[in-house]
Motif scaffolding. Structure first.
Motif, PDB file in Angstrom:
ATOM      1  N   GLY A   1      23.926  44.536  32.013  1.00 12.81           N
ATOM      2  CA  GLY A   1      23.425  44.161  33.331  1.00 12.81           C
ATOM      3  C   GLY A   1      24.356  43.208  34.031  1.00 12.81           C
ATOM      4  N   SER A   2      23.935  42.739  35.188  1.00  7.89           N
ATOM      5  CA  SER A   2      24.652  41.819  36.086  1.00  7.89           C
ATOM      6  C   SER A   2      25.579  42.555  37.046  1.00  7.89           C
ATOM      7  N   ALA A   3      25.909  43.798  36.725  1.00  4.48           N
ATOM      8  CA  ALA A   3      26.784  44.614  37.571  1.00  4.48           C
ATOM      9  C   ALA A   3      26.528  46.060  37.170  1.00  4.48           C
TER      10      ALA A   3
ATOM     11  N   ALA B   1      37.075  28.788  42.488  1.00  8.26           N
ATOM     12  CA  ALA B   1      37.015  29.076  41.049  1.00  8.26           C
ATOM     13  C   ALA B   1      37.927  30.258  40.744  1.00  8.26           C
ATOM     14  N   SER B   2      38.542  30.239  39.560  1.00  9.03           N
ATOM     15  CA  SER B   2      39.608  31.213  39.273  1.00  9.03           C
ATOM     16  C   SER B   2      39.136  32.668  39.359  1.00  9.03           C
ATOM     17  N   TYR B   3      37.869  32.932  38.966  1.00  8.81           N
ATOM     18  CA  TYR B   3      37.434  34.329  39.017  1.00  8.81           C
ATOM     19  C   TYR B   3      37.258  34.833  40.455  1.00  8.81           C
TER      20      TYR B   3
ATOM     21  N   ILE C   1      31.256  42.120  42.792  1.00  5.09           N
ATOM     22  CA  ILE C   1      30.900  41.638  41.450  1.00  5.09           C
ATOM     23  C   ILE C   1      32.061  41.947  40.520  1.00  5.09           C
ATOM     24  N   SER C   2      32.683  40.889  40.036  1.00  4.10           N
ATOM     25  CA  SER C   2      33.872  41.012  39.196  1.00  4.10           C
ATOM     26  C   SER C   2      33.540  40.521  37.794  1.00  4.10           C
ATOM     27  N   GLY C   3      33.526  41.437  36.838  1.00  2.57           N
ATOM     28  CA  GLY C   3      33.226  41.050  35.456  1.00  2.57           C
ATOM     29  C   GLY C   3      31.887  40.335  35.344  1.00  2.57           C
ATOM     30  N   GLY C   4      30.949  40.685  36.219  1.00  4.16           N
ATOM     31  CA  GLY C   4      29.614  40.086  36.157  1.00  4.16           C
ATOM     32  C   GLY C   4      29.469  38.820  36.986  1.00  4.16           C
ATOM     33  N   TYR C   5      30.562  38.339  37.569  1.00  2.00           N
ATOM     34  CA  TYR C   5      30.483  37.169  38.448  1.00  2.00           C
ATOM     35  C   TYR C   5      30.444  37.625  39.902  1.00  2.00           C
TER      36      TYR C   5
ATOM     37  N   THR D   1      33.222  48.231  28.439  1.00  2.00           N
ATOM     38  CA  THR D   1      34.487  48.945  28.635  1.00  2.00           C
ATOM     39  C   THR D   1      35.545  48.398  27.672  1.00  2.00           C
ATOM     40  N   ARG D   2      35.498  47.090  27.409  1.00  2.00           N
ATOM     41  CA  ARG D   2      36.465  46.527  26.449  1.00  2.00           C
ATOM     42  C   ARG D   2      36.179  47.017  25.033  1.00  2.00           C
ATOM     43  N   LEU D   3      34.898  47.117  24.671  1.00  2.00           N
ATOM     44  CA  LEU D   3      34.561  47.643  23.332  1.00  2.00           C
ATOM     45  C   LEU D   3      35.058  49.079  23.200  1.00  2.00           C
TER      46      LEU D   3
ATOM     47  N   GLU E   1      20.332  49.718  30.244  1.00  2.00           N
ATOM     48  CA  GLU E   1      20.722  48.971  31.446  1.00  2.00           C
ATOM     49  C   GLU E   1      19.491  48.409  32.143  1.00  2.00           C
ATOM     50  N   ARG E   2      19.622  47.178  32.577  1.00  2.00           N
ATOM     51  CA  ARG E   2      18.536  46.519  33.318  1.00  2.00           C
ATOM     52  C   ARG E   2      19.113  45.893  34.578  1.00  2.00           C
ATOM     53  N   TYR E   3      18.224  45.477  35.479  1.00  4.44           N
ATOM     54  CA  TYR E   3      18.653  44.956  36.775  1.00  4.44           C
ATOM     55  C   TYR E   3      17.946  43.647  37.088  1.00  4.44           C
TER      56      TYR E   3
ATOM     57  N   PRO F   1      41.781  36.389  44.561  1.00  5.86           N
ATOM     58  CA  PRO F   1      42.127  37.809  44.675  1.00  5.86           C
ATOM     59  C   PRO F   1      43.073  38.207  43.548  1.00  5.86           C
ATOM     60  N   LYS F   2      42.809  39.373  42.959  1.00  6.91           N
ATOM     61  CA  LYS F   2      43.736  39.877  41.941  1.00  6.91           C
ATOM     62  C   LYS F   2      45.001  40.394  42.641  1.00  6.91           C
ATOM     63  N   ARG F   3      44.821  40.851  43.873  1.00  5.87           N
ATOM     64  CA  ARG F   3      45.970  41.281  44.688  1.00  5.87           C
ATOM     65  C   ARG F   3      45.745  40.856  46.139  1.00  5.87           C
TER      66      ARG F   3
HETATM   67  C1  MLC Z   1      37.786  35.613  33.866  1.00  4.55           C
HETATM   68  N1  MLC Z   1      38.672  35.873  34.837  1.00  4.55           N
HETATM   69  C2  MLC Z   1      38.128  36.686  35.719  1.00  4.55           C
HETATM   70  C3  MLC Z   1      36.821  36.912  35.260  1.00  4.55           C
HETATM   71  N2  MLC Z   1      36.640  36.234  34.101  1.00  4.55           N
HETATM   72  N3  MLC Z   1      38.578  37.236  36.845  1.00  4.55           N
HETATM   73  C4  MLC Z   1      37.762  38.010  37.529  1.00  4.55           C
HETATM   74  N4  MLC Z   1      36.496  38.272  37.153  1.00  4.55           N
HETATM   75  C5  MLC Z   1      35.997  37.734  36.025  1.00  4.55           C
HETATM   76  N5  MLC Z   1      34.742  37.973  35.631  1.00  4.55           N
HETATM   77  C6  MLC Z   1      40.054  35.414  34.955  1.00  4.55           C
HETATM   78  C7  MLC Z   1      40.225  33.958  34.615  1.00  4.55           C
HETATM   79  O1  MLC Z   1      40.099  33.185  35.757  1.00  4.55           O
HETATM   80  C8  MLC Z   1      41.622  33.922  34.056  1.00  4.55           C
HETATM   81  O2  MLC Z   1      42.543  33.896  35.097  1.00  4.55           O
HETATM   82  C9  MLC Z   1      41.750  35.252  33.367  1.00  4.55           C
HETATM   83  O3  MLC Z   1      40.791  36.122  33.995  1.00  4.55           O
HETATM   84  C10 MLC Z   1      41.443  35.171  31.881  1.00  4.55           C
HETATM   85  O4  MLC Z   1      40.308  34.339  31.680  1.00  4.55           O
HETATM   86  P1  MLC Z   1      39.409  34.480  30.395  1.00  4.55           P
HETATM   87  O5  MLC Z   1      38.404  33.393  30.379  1.00  4.55           O
HETATM   88  O6  MLC Z   1      40.260  34.686  29.198  1.00  4.55           O
HETATM   89  O7  MLC Z   1      38.658  35.805  30.724  1.00  4.55           O
HETATM   90  P2  MLC Z   1      37.840  36.684  29.784  1.00  4.55           P
HETATM   91  O8  MLC Z   1      37.435  35.955  28.556  1.00  4.55           O
HETATM   92  O9  MLC Z   1      38.568  37.945  29.629  1.00  4.55           O
HETATM   93  O10 MLC Z   1      36.495  36.862  30.635  1.00  4.55           O
HETATM   94  C11 MLC Z   1      36.071  38.052  31.143  1.00  4.55           C
HETATM   95  C12 MLC Z   1      34.582  38.185  30.899  1.00  4.55           C
HETATM   96  C13 MLC Z   1      33.897  36.952  31.536  1.00  4.55           C
HETATM   97  C14 MLC Z   1      34.093  39.461  31.553  1.00  4.55           C
HETATM   98  C15 MLC Z   1      34.280  38.216  29.414  1.00  4.55           C
HETATM   99  O11 MLC Z   1      34.207  36.894  32.912  1.00  4.55           O
HETATM  100  C16 MLC Z   1      32.413  36.932  31.348  1.00  4.55           C
HETATM  101  O12 MLC Z   1      31.914  36.491  30.307  1.00  4.55           O
HETATM  102  N6  MLC Z   1      31.667  37.386  32.347  1.00  4.55           N
HETATM  103  C17 MLC Z   1      30.189  37.334  32.306  1.00  4.55           C
HETATM  104  C18 MLC Z   1      29.671  36.767  33.581  1.00  4.55           C
HETATM  105  C19 MLC Z   1      28.169  36.589  33.545  1.00  4.55           C
HETATM  106  O13 MLC Z   1      27.602  35.991  32.628  1.00  4.55           O
HETATM  107  N7  MLC Z   1      27.486  37.107  34.528  1.00  4.55           N
HETATM  108  C20 MLC Z   1      26.039  37.029  34.620  1.00  4.55           C
HETATM  109  C21 MLC Z   1      25.616  36.415  35.926  1.00  4.55           C
HETATM  110  S1  MLC Z   1      23.850  36.421  36.010  1.00  4.55           S
HETATM  111  P3  MLC Z   1      43.923  33.091  34.984  1.00  4.55           P
HETATM  112  O14 MLC Z   1      44.599  33.410  36.259  1.00  4.55           O
HETATM  113  O15 MLC Z   1      43.543  31.674  34.827  1.00  4.55           O
HETATM  114  O16 MLC Z   1      44.602  33.670  33.772  1.00  4.55           O
HETATM  115  C22 MLC Z   1      23.481  37.767  37.012  1.00  4.55           C
HETATM  116  C23 MLC Z   1      22.078  38.241  37.032  1.00  4.55           C
HETATM  117  C24 MLC Z   1      21.937  39.388  36.116  1.00  4.55           C
HETATM  118  O17 MLC Z   1      24.342  38.348  37.569  1.00  4.55           O
HETATM  119  O18 MLC Z   1      21.429  40.449  36.516  1.00  4.55           O
HETATM  120  O19 MLC Z   1      22.335  39.225  34.959  1.00  4.55           O
END
Ligand code: MLC
Ligand code: AMP
Length: 512
Positions: free
Chosen positions: A285-287, A476-478, A412-416, A263-265, A307-309, A481-483
């Motif tokens: 994947g991941s979400a 952890a920061s992620y 699941i927020s941004g894959g976390y 979505t960012r791209l 897409e994979r799961y 709650p965003k709100r």
């Molecule tokens: C960062 N922040 C998030 C967040 N990531 N908030 C909610 N959800 C997220 N995913 C917050 C930070 O705490 C910070 O808050 C602010 O956003 C900016 O941080 P940042 O580090 O600059 O964020 P950004 O670089 O924009 O990161 C977003 C992202 C990242 C989507 C690029 O979260 C990411 O790389 N996600 C990938 C997760 C992943 O690898 N998942 C796979 C799990 S394995 P503040 O308040 O400090 O400013 C799995 C199995 C499978 O699930 O199937 O793969």
């Protein structure tokens, strides 16, 4: 055991490193690491870990910034037969304390900036604490683990492992209670890397843009292992940054990411057919990837996102085909060595095509169980060995698996993954809060936004900022709650249970 029967994942991956002078990882600033460098660095880390007392089967916990050396440390842990335990850098002291206490690692590698805070936890768990930090480009730059490392021998006799020995433990939160350590074997990881490299057609000529974190399945076991298993290369980025990804694309062939990457791209004007013309594969994947994102990406670039799961406990389970329809909104077919069935969640009875039920998985990818939780492990497997994923889905007439919901209360927020129960417990502990419900609602950037709905005593005078401030440092920061929205009372069903679906409907427009 002879060297040829060694099922150690490192031995399996490194068999493909036939050209030692070839680049394994290139950084955005031009620095590069060859396969020979990875052999040497991982041997040094292995030797260092052994000198710190690491025996085969010991856990090595690692909470460090992303760097090429962190990958070498992972390889080094495998080489000395240890169990690698990566931890999200966002985890707070309280969260880390639980993981270290539960896993009892022999060595804990942390960020030097957090050494003072984490040392008591390491000592309580009987772990040696060492440190490692990285520069902005992704090269380890300081820390006690690096002291004298360059003088360490590059000769190391890899420890032989069976396929059933543990290679890693990854903690995954639960809907109730404590986080669980998913025990992954050398065979779990090796089989997944092999299958994915094959079905996604990875070869030594590929160059993957690696922009995912190294502490979860996606970035460590999928992205890194697939590249390593065929002797391919990566453009190594410490994080997902649009400028660097666009700069990398003309030299790269593949990207693996969470839906937020896509979505960012798409929000960036630079995403065009021309910009992506050197790329052959985009994996998501991941979400859930919205069908709308899939279509928009195809229109703009001519690439159908694949897409994979998967999940922590299983690695990857299904994938859309390399050739053939990559169906928007579907997660594709079971991997060649994976069996998937859809069952009635309550009775376990297998359901027919198109019927919605629990997704269950069996195969060499499925984990060995939860660390020191035999009862929990037993309750998540069927007697015939299928793992109950907690995801609801169906298989359509063409054999594509579709995920239609979650049987588990998970955001699941941004894959976390964020488990509402964990956040609710922290909110409920705040004086003045009567009760809370944490839900995920559609979020433009993160897919779902963690949202707290709170009932508080009127005289407590609590506001949104106060609630969030109280949670910082605990979670952890992620997970924050965003709100936070306050309500007078919750909608409840006849059993008195909070109707989270009603709350999700009420607040569905909050982030759009
Ligand atoms: C960062 N922040 C998030 C967040 N990531 N908030 C909610 N959800 C997220 N995913 C917050 C930070 O705490 C910070 O808050 C602010 O956003 C900016 O941080 P940042 O580090 O600059 O964020 P950004 O670089 O924009 O990161 C977003 C992202 C990242 C989507 C690029 O979260 C990411 O790389 N996600 C990938 C997760 C992943 O690898 N998942 C796979 C799990 S394995 P503040 O308040 O400090 O400013 C799995 C199995 C499978 O699930 O199937 O793969
Ligand atoms: P984790 O515990 O972090 O490994 O997360 C695994 C969960 O992510 C799965 O159980 C699914 O709920 C979800 N997931 C992973 N990939 C997908 C996908 N492609 N579509 C929908 N959900 C997914």
């Amino acid at each position: 055991m002879s060297a040829t029967t060694n099922a150690n994942l490192f031995a399996i991956l490194s068999r493909a490193w036939r050209e030692p002078a070839k680049t394994f990882a290139r950084l955005a600033d031009g620095r590069a690491y060859t396969f020979q460098d990875m052999f040497d660095m991982s041997a040094r880390f292995a030797g260092r870990l052994r000198r710190l007392g690491v025996e085969p089967g010991d856990r090595v916990a690692v909470q460090v910034e992303k760097s090429v050396q962190a990958i070498a440390l992972y390889f080094g842990a495998l080489r000395c037969g240890a169990v690698f335990l990566p931890l999200n850098t966002a985890y707070t002291e309280a969260e880390v304390g639980y993981f270290i206490g539960d896993a009892e690692p022999r060595v804990f590698v942390c960020d030097p900036r957090r050494e003072a805070e984490l040392r008591p936890l390491a000592e309580a768990a009987g772990a040696h604490l060492v440190t490692m930090d990285a520069d902005a480009a992704g090269v380890a730059s300081s820390g006690t683990l690096l002291d004298g490392l360059a003088e360490q021998s590059v000769a190391f006799d890899d420890v032989a492992r069976t396929g059933d020995d543990l290679a890693a433990i990854l903690y995954t939160s639960g809907t109730t209670g404590r986080s669980k350590g998913a025990m992954l074997t050398h065979t779990n990881l090796a089989s997944n890397a092999r299958s994915l490299a094959e079905i996604w057609r990875f070869t030594a000529d590929d160059v993957l843009i690696h922009a995912l974190p190294l502490f979860h399945v996606h970035g460590l076991f999928i992205a890194t292992n697939v590249v390593a298993s065929v002797g391919a290369s990566m453009v190594f980025l410490p994080a997902f940054k649009l400028d660097e990804v666009f700069r990398a694309m003309p030299q790269a062939t593949a990207l693996m990411g969470v839906p937020t990457f896509y979505t960012r791209l798409l929000d960036d004007q630079r995403l065009t057919r021309e910009a992506t013309s050197h790329m052959r594969l985009f994996v998501s994947g991941s979400a859930p990837l919205l069908a709308e994102t899939h279509r928009a990406f195809s229109e703009r670039t001519g690439h159908a996102i694949l897409e994979r799961y998967g999940m922590t406990e299983t690695g990857m389970n299904t994938s859309n085909p390399y050739d053939g329809d990559r169906v928007p909104g579907a997660v594709g077919f079971p991997l060649p060595d994976v069996d998937i069935r859809i069952c009635d969640p309550d009775t376990g009875r297998a359901l027919a095509t198109e019927e919605i039920g629990m997704i269950e998985v069996k195969g060499p990818n499925v984990f060995k169980g939860y660390w020191r939780m035999p009862e929990k492990t037993a309750s998540e497997f069927r007697p015939d060995g299928y793992f109950i994923t907690g995801d609801l889905g169906k298989i359509d007439a063409r054999g594509y698996v579709h995920i239609v919901g979650r049987g588990k209360d998970l955001v699941i927020s941004g894959g976390y993954n964020v488990y509402p129960k964990e956040v609710e417990s922290e909110i409920d502990a705040i004086p003045g809060v009567t009760e809370s419900a944490v839900i995920g609602v559609p979020h433009k950037d993160f897919g779902e936004g963690v949202t707290a709905v709170v009932v508080a005593r009127a005289d407590a005078g609590l506001d949104e900022a106060q609630i969030i401030a109280r949670l910082k440092g605990r979670l952890a920061s992620y997970k924050l709650p965003k709100r936070v929205v306050f309500v007078d009372q919750f909608p409840r069903n006849t059993m008195g249970k909070i109707q989270k679906n009603v709350l999700r409907d009420t607040f569905q427009g909050l982030y759009l």
